[in-house]
Design a protein around this motif. Sequence first.
Motif, short mmCIF file in Angstrom:
data_model
loop_
_atom_site.label_atom_id
_atom_site.label_comp_id
_atom_site.label_asym_id
_atom_site.label_seq_id
_atom_site.Cartn_x
_atom_site.Cartn_y
_atom_site.Cartn_z
N THR A 146 5.11 90.01 43.92
CA THR A 146 5.53 88.64 44.79
C THR A 146 7.36 88.47 44.89
O THR A 146 7.99 88.31 46.47
N VAL A 147 8.59 89.07 43.66
CA VAL A 147 9.95 89.01 43.90
C VAL A 147 9.80 90.06 45.54
O VAL A 147 11.34 89.55 46.01
N GLY A 148 9.32 91.25 45.59
CA GLY A 148 9.97 91.70 46.31
C GLY A 148 9.68 91.06 48.04
O GLY A 148 11.08 91.02 48.64
N ILE A 149 8.64 90.55 48.22
CA ILE A 149 8.93 90.02 50.04
C ILE A 149 9.73 88.90 49.44
O ILE A 149 10.04 88.35 50.45
N MET A 150 9.51 87.96 47.90
CA MET A 150 10.74 86.68 48.02
C MET A 150 12.04 87.37 48.78
O MET A 150 12.63 86.46 49.64
N CYS A 151 12.85 88.12 48.32
CA CYS A 151 13.63 89.03 48.15
C CYS A 151 14.01 89.41 49.74
O CYS A 151 15.49 88.72 49.81
N LEU A 171 15.23 87.73 41.49
CA LEU A 171 14.57 89.00 40.66
C LEU A 171 15.00 89.38 39.33
O LEU A 171 13.73 89.87 39.16
N ALA A 172 16.16 88.43 38.95
CA ALA A 172 16.17 88.32 37.34
C ALA A 172 15.24 87.52 36.85
O ALA A 172 14.75 87.98 35.78
N LYS A 173 14.33 86.51 37.52
CA LYS A 173 13.53 85.38 36.72
C LYS A 173 12.28 86.59 36.89
O LYS A 173 11.81 86.75 35.81
N ALA A 174 11.99 87.14 37.82
CA ALA A 174 10.75 87.09 37.73
C ALA A 174 10.30 88.69 37.18
O ALA A 174 9.03 88.62 36.43
N ALA A 175 11.42 88.88 36.67
CA ALA A 175 11.61 90.39 35.53
C ALA A 175 11.93 89.74 34.56
O ALA A 175 11.23 90.39 33.27
N ASP A 192 22.77 84.20 50.14
CA ASP A 192 21.42 84.33 50.10
C ASP A 192 21.02 85.18 49.22
O ASP A 192 19.85 85.69 48.11
N ASP A 193 21.81 86.47 48.90
CA ASP A 193 22.28 87.15 48.67
C ASP A 193 22.26 87.03 47.25
O ASP A 193 21.37 87.60 46.37
N ILE A 194 23.01 86.25 46.33
CA ILE A 194 22.87 86.17 44.93
C ILE A 194 21.80 85.33 44.75
O ILE A 194 21.51 85.44 43.54
N LYS A 195 21.09 84.25 45.72
CA LYS A 195 19.62 83.61 45.33
C LYS A 195 18.90 84.98 44.88
O LYS A 195 17.84 84.69 44.10
#
Length: 297
Positions: free
Chosen positions: A189-194, A143-147, A135-138
């Motif tokens: 969004t990615v903050g919430i998702m992560c 995060l990488a994609k969003a940035a 899950d951490d890797i996911k």
Amino acid sequence: MIRMFEARLKVYSSATTDFLRDYMESRNDIPQQLRSSMLYSLMAGGKRLRPALCMASCEMLGKERVNALPFAAALEMIHTYSLIHDDLPAMDNDDFRRGKPSNHKAFGEAMAILAGDALLNTAFELASFNCKTVDDIKAMQYLAKAAGASGMIAGQVMDIDAENEVYPSPDPSESLVMIHEKKTGELLTVGIMCGAIIAGADEQTLTALKRFGLKFGLLFQITDDILDAVGDFKSLGKTIGKDNATSKLTYVSLYGVDEARERASAIAEDAKRTLGELPYDTSFFSGLMDFTLSRTW
């Protein structure tokens, strides 16, 4: 509800600031001037909203926020890098950020560029060394994609193109949504998702959180457009009125302040309805909607 939200936000903000300070002070392998430039912007203040979203979603799903803290700190590094580069003369050319001289005014353009580059790479270094589960890797992949080139940076490209009246859509209102979903919405969004991914959220939950996050990102940008028109330097800590001075396409330029506020309120209510689909305590995120509508920073 706003007071409860602000109290929790303060806890998340303090946790992020302490983690970032301790981490950067431990990095004696970074050249002193570069580290000073990185810390200058990292410790310049701010609400630490993006890391707060990450920790709050992790807690909402039943995990302790410490599990998400390294990713939250990485997210703040990425956000800070984007601000440093956004202020550069080749971009928005702003001399102030959070009430202080912008990084390039304090350290020079070359060092500011390098500090931004260093923060981006250090963010992924920090996140990757704290990956302990699948899950951490996911979460790091999200995060990488969003940035990256199809996320926040794509939004910045659209924003630059729009200054030259090259829009992603013939419809100005549609163009605004497309630009802001990428430039602003992706990193929120990615903050919430992560945080949710780290806590083991299922796909149905992640889908709802993504829809909420994009709506919140749009709400945040509309209020940002409004504040650029009616805010003040003391509260915002940056130059006011630049959107109007550069004839930039914003919600205020397209609809006017009053209608922009009405649209913000409607989006906030829509976002709250999305939260209602989740079988969790979403009070922090509901409070976030109310807080954003009334924000002065």
